[in-house]
Design a protein around this motif. Sequence first.
Motif, short mmCIF file in Angstrom:
data_model
loop_
_atom_site.label_atom_id
_atom_site.label_comp_id
_atom_site.label_asym_id
_atom_site.label_seq_id
_atom_site.Cartn_x
_atom_site.Cartn_y
_atom_site.Cartn_z
N LEU A 149 0.84 -1.20 0.00
CA LEU A 149 0.00 0.00 0.00
C LEU A 149 0.87 1.25 0.00
O LEU A 149 1.94 1.26 0.63
N ALA A 150 0.41 2.28 -0.70
CA ALA A 150 1.13 3.56 -0.71
C ALA A 150 0.12 4.68 -0.49
O ALA A 150 -1.02 4.61 -0.98
N PRO A 151 0.51 5.71 0.28
CA PRO A 151 -0.43 6.78 0.63
C PRO A 151 -0.90 7.57 -0.59
O PRO A 151 -0.24 7.59 -1.62
N ALA A 152 -2.06 8.21 -0.44
CA ALA A 152 -2.56 9.11 -1.48
C ALA A 152 -1.62 10.30 -1.61
O ALA A 152 -1.01 10.73 -0.64
N GLU A 153 -1.54 10.82 -2.83
CA GLU A 153 -0.68 11.99 -3.08
C GLU A 153 -1.53 13.16 -3.54
O GLU A 153 -2.50 12.98 -4.27
N GLY A 154 -1.14 14.37 -3.10
CA GLY A 154 -1.82 15.58 -3.55
C GLY A 154 -3.16 15.77 -2.88
O GLY A 154 -3.51 15.08 -1.92
N ASP A 155 -3.92 16.74 -3.36
CA ASP A 155 -5.23 17.03 -2.80
C ASP A 155 -6.25 16.05 -3.35
O ASP A 155 -6.37 15.89 -4.56
N ILE A 156 -6.98 15.40 -2.46
CA ILE A 156 -7.98 14.42 -2.84
C ILE A 156 -9.35 14.96 -2.48
O ILE A 156 -9.64 15.22 -1.31
N GLU A 157 -10.22 15.13 -3.48
CA GLU A 157 -11.59 15.54 -3.21
C GLU A 157 -12.49 14.31 -3.28
O GLU A 157 -12.52 13.61 -4.29
N VAL A 158 -13.20 14.06 -2.17
CA VAL A 158 -14.00 12.84 -2.05
C VAL A 158 -15.48 13.18 -2.13
O VAL A 158 -15.94 14.14 -1.50
N VAL A 159 -16.22 12.39 -2.89
CA VAL A 159 -17.68 12.52 -2.95
C VAL A 159 -18.29 11.28 -2.30
O VAL A 159 -17.66 10.23 -2.24
N ALA A 160 -19.54 11.42 -1.81
CA ALA A 160 -20.20 10.30 -1.13
C ALA A 160 -21.60 10.10 -1.66
O ALA A 160 -22.20 11.01 -2.21
N GLY A 161 -22.12 8.90 -1.49
CA GLY A 161 -23.48 8.60 -1.92
C GLY A 161 -23.92 7.28 -1.35
O GLY A 161 -23.17 6.63 -0.61
N PRO A 162 -25.14 6.85 -1.64
CA PRO A 162 -25.63 5.56 -1.13
C PRO A 162 -24.90 4.38 -1.76
O PRO A 162 -24.42 4.47 -2.88
N ARG A 163 -24.82 3.28 -1.00
CA ARG A 163 -24.10 2.10 -1.46
C ARG A 163 -24.89 1.38 -2.56
O ARG A 163 -26.08 1.58 -2.72
N ILE A 164 -24.17 0.54 -3.29
CA ILE A 164 -24.70 -0.11 -4.49
C ILE A 164 -24.93 -1.60 -4.23
O ILE A 164 -24.12 -2.25 -3.56
N GLY A 165 -26.02 -2.14 -4.77
CA GLY A 165 -26.19 -3.59 -4.80
C GLY A 165 -26.65 -4.21 -3.51
O GLY A 165 -26.54 -5.41 -3.33
N ILE A 166 -27.19 -3.40 -2.59
CA ILE A 166 -27.66 -3.93 -1.31
C ILE A 166 -29.16 -3.69 -1.20
O ILE A 166 -29.74 -2.89 -1.94
N SER A 167 -29.81 -4.38 -0.25
CA SER A 167 -31.25 -4.23 -0.10
C SER A 167 -31.63 -3.70 1.28
O SER A 167 -32.77 -3.36 1.53
N LYS A 168 -30.64 -3.63 2.20
CA LYS A 168 -30.90 -3.10 3.54
C LYS A 168 -30.09 -1.82 3.74
O LYS A 168 -29.00 -1.69 3.18
N ALA A 169 -30.61 -0.91 4.55
CA ALA A 169 -29.91 0.36 4.84
C ALA A 169 -29.48 1.05 3.55
O ALA A 169 -28.37 1.57 3.45
N VAL A 170 -30.39 1.08 2.58
CA VAL A 170 -30.03 1.57 1.24
C VAL A 170 -29.75 3.07 1.21
O VAL A 170 -29.15 3.57 0.26
N ASP A 171 -30.19 3.81 2.23
CA ASP A 171 -30.00 5.26 2.21
C ASP A 171 -28.76 5.74 2.95
O ASP A 171 -28.44 6.92 2.94
#
Length: 189
Positions: A149-171
């Motif tokens: 494993l190697a650390p991330a480099e530079g500025d990382i902009e992260v986006v988030a959203g609901p998980r995929i392919g599941i049927s429980k806790a979908v939100d």
Amino acid sequence: MSLSTLIGIDFSAPSHVVARQLIGVTVLVDGVGGRIVETEAYDGEDPASHSYTGRTDRNFAMFGPPAHAYVYRSYGIHWCLNFVCREEGHGAGVLIRALEPVAGLDAMRARRGTVDEWLLCSGPGKLCQALGVTRALNGHALDSAPFALAPAEGDIEVVAGPRIGISKAVDVPWRFGLAGSRWVSKPFR
DNA sequence: CTTAGGATCGCCT
DNA sequence: GGCGATCCTAAGC
């Protein structure tokens, strides 16, 4: 620095915190791999998690030490790779959902049977096939070969959203991605 | 572009 | 016996 800290990430933190920090990190298996652009968090109190109903022969690695791998078979066909997090016994992990291919592209093409680079690692089952991840790596420490494993480099902009392919806790918004990346398995809204 | 179905393993009810 | 933290192919609109 606790024993579960690796490349500057504290894997004993909650899974959604670790999942966000893993975006941009490079993961190699025997020198083949790339940059993580998509993850999902799962936790012991989370109905969508394999660990929700307790330890089994399948999920025991999730209850082991953090910064280790949890590999399971999905739909009887594919392998999926998780990084275990939280304190030992909790049952939490981060599903690695997509990589930007960086190293060992020829090996990936051969294993995946395609030259289309987007098809190499744009999904949890695909990237395991491309990197040669199987049950043999279940419970394996992430700080030792064949993992690197190697650390991330530079500025990382992260986006988030609901998980995929599941049927429980979908939100629950526990899917994370590298903003603007063309390598994610599905675009973020 | 969207939807449907098959492959096939292991856990759970 | 049912049903997935999936992927691929084929067919419909």
